[in-house]
Write a protein that holds these residues in place. Sequence first.
Motif, PDB file in Angstrom:
ATOM      1  N   ASP A  61       0.922  -1.177  -0.045  1.00  0.00           N
ATOM      2  CA  ASP A  61       0.008   0.009  -0.005  1.00  0.00           C
ATOM      3  C   ASP A  61       0.939   1.294  -0.069  1.00  0.00           C
ATOM      4  O   ASP A  61       0.326   2.165  -0.432  1.00  0.00           O
ATOM      5  CB  ASP A  61      -1.000   0.061   1.200  1.00  0.00           C
ATOM      6  N   PHE A  62       2.134   1.258   0.240  1.00  0.00           N
ATOM      7  CA  PHE A  62       3.200   2.407   0.499  1.00  0.00           C
ATOM      8  C   PHE A  62       3.520   2.302  -1.095  1.00  0.00           C
ATOM      9  O   PHE A  62       4.261   3.425  -1.410  1.00  0.00           O
ATOM     10  CB  PHE A  62       4.160   2.198   1.545  1.00  0.00           C
ATOM     11  N   ASP A  64       2.286   2.282  -4.008  1.00  0.00           N
ATOM     12  CA  ASP A  64       1.912   3.395  -4.923  1.00  0.00           C
ATOM     13  C   ASP A  64       2.189   4.784  -4.480  1.00  0.00           C
ATOM     14  O   ASP A  64       2.350   5.619  -5.436  1.00  0.00           O
ATOM     15  CB  ASP A  64       0.330   3.356  -5.130  1.00  0.00           C
ATOM     16  N   TRP A  65       2.252   5.068  -3.301  1.00  0.00           N
ATOM     17  CA  TRP A  65       2.564   6.294  -2.739  1.00  0.00           C
ATOM     18  C   TRP A  65       4.027   6.625  -3.063  1.00  0.00           C
ATOM     19  O   TRP A  65       4.261   7.780  -3.483  1.00  0.00           O
ATOM     20  CB  TRP A  65       2.454   6.289  -1.197  1.00  0.00           C
ATOM     21  N   GLY A  68       4.288   7.873  -6.576  1.00  0.00           N
ATOM     22  CA  GLY A  68       3.799   9.039  -6.772  1.00  0.00           C
ATOM     23  C   GLY A  68       5.001  10.074  -6.699  1.00  0.00           C
ATOM     24  O   GLY A  68       5.033  11.067  -7.340  1.00  0.00           O
ATOM     25  N   TRP A  69       5.859   9.647  -5.568  1.00  0.00           N
ATOM     26  CA  TRP A  69       6.804  10.664  -5.351  1.00  0.00           C
ATOM     27  C   TRP A  69       7.938  10.740  -6.432  1.00  0.00           C
ATOM     28  O   TRP A  69       8.550  11.713  -6.668  1.00  0.00           O
ATOM     29  CB  TRP A  69       7.652  10.277  -4.129  1.00  0.00           C
TER      30      TRP A  69
END
Length: 183
Positions: A61-62, A64-65, A68-69
């Motif tokens: 779940d991290f 995808d975050w 984005g970075w």
Amino acid sequence: MRTDVPGLPSPHPLIDLLPAVYLEHDFLARFLAALDEALAPVLLSLDNLPAHLDPRTAPEDFLDWLAGWVAVEPHDESPPERRRAAVLGAVDRHRARGTAAGLAEALRLETGGARAEITESGGTVWSATPGTPLPGTRRPWVTVRLVLPDPGRVNRARLEELITAEIPAHVGFTLELLPGGAG
């Protein structure tokens, strides 16, 4: 984010931080236990922040975050290993973006290892004056040939979107999907 994990112990219980005189108060112990339960996911995420920020070890779940970075858009249908590789190699790929090598690497990652043959029309020009015409008599063009075990199983529209995003805006392209070995 790490939330609502039943029974998650706090790595730093608040009751342990109080002077001994307060340990006998039942209400205070229950109140702090409730705070510990709410804070445990936050504290554990902070304690493990280096692992969360590394694409090789980050929870899914991290991932995808993190993508984005580093301006990467891995497909949700992609296996986690392929999504991790896309995030991990983002900086090197951004450095090569707009080049034949960068396009070949992006296509290799998208297709899971297909070999790309890229032919450019060539030509460069430099000028300090805006509006200088491009070299050659026709529009710059790139021909992309992908050698795939089964060309029918590839999402051609997704490949065309990827090529459009990777090549310079003024350059046109042709995509050819060719049957071949194991890719």
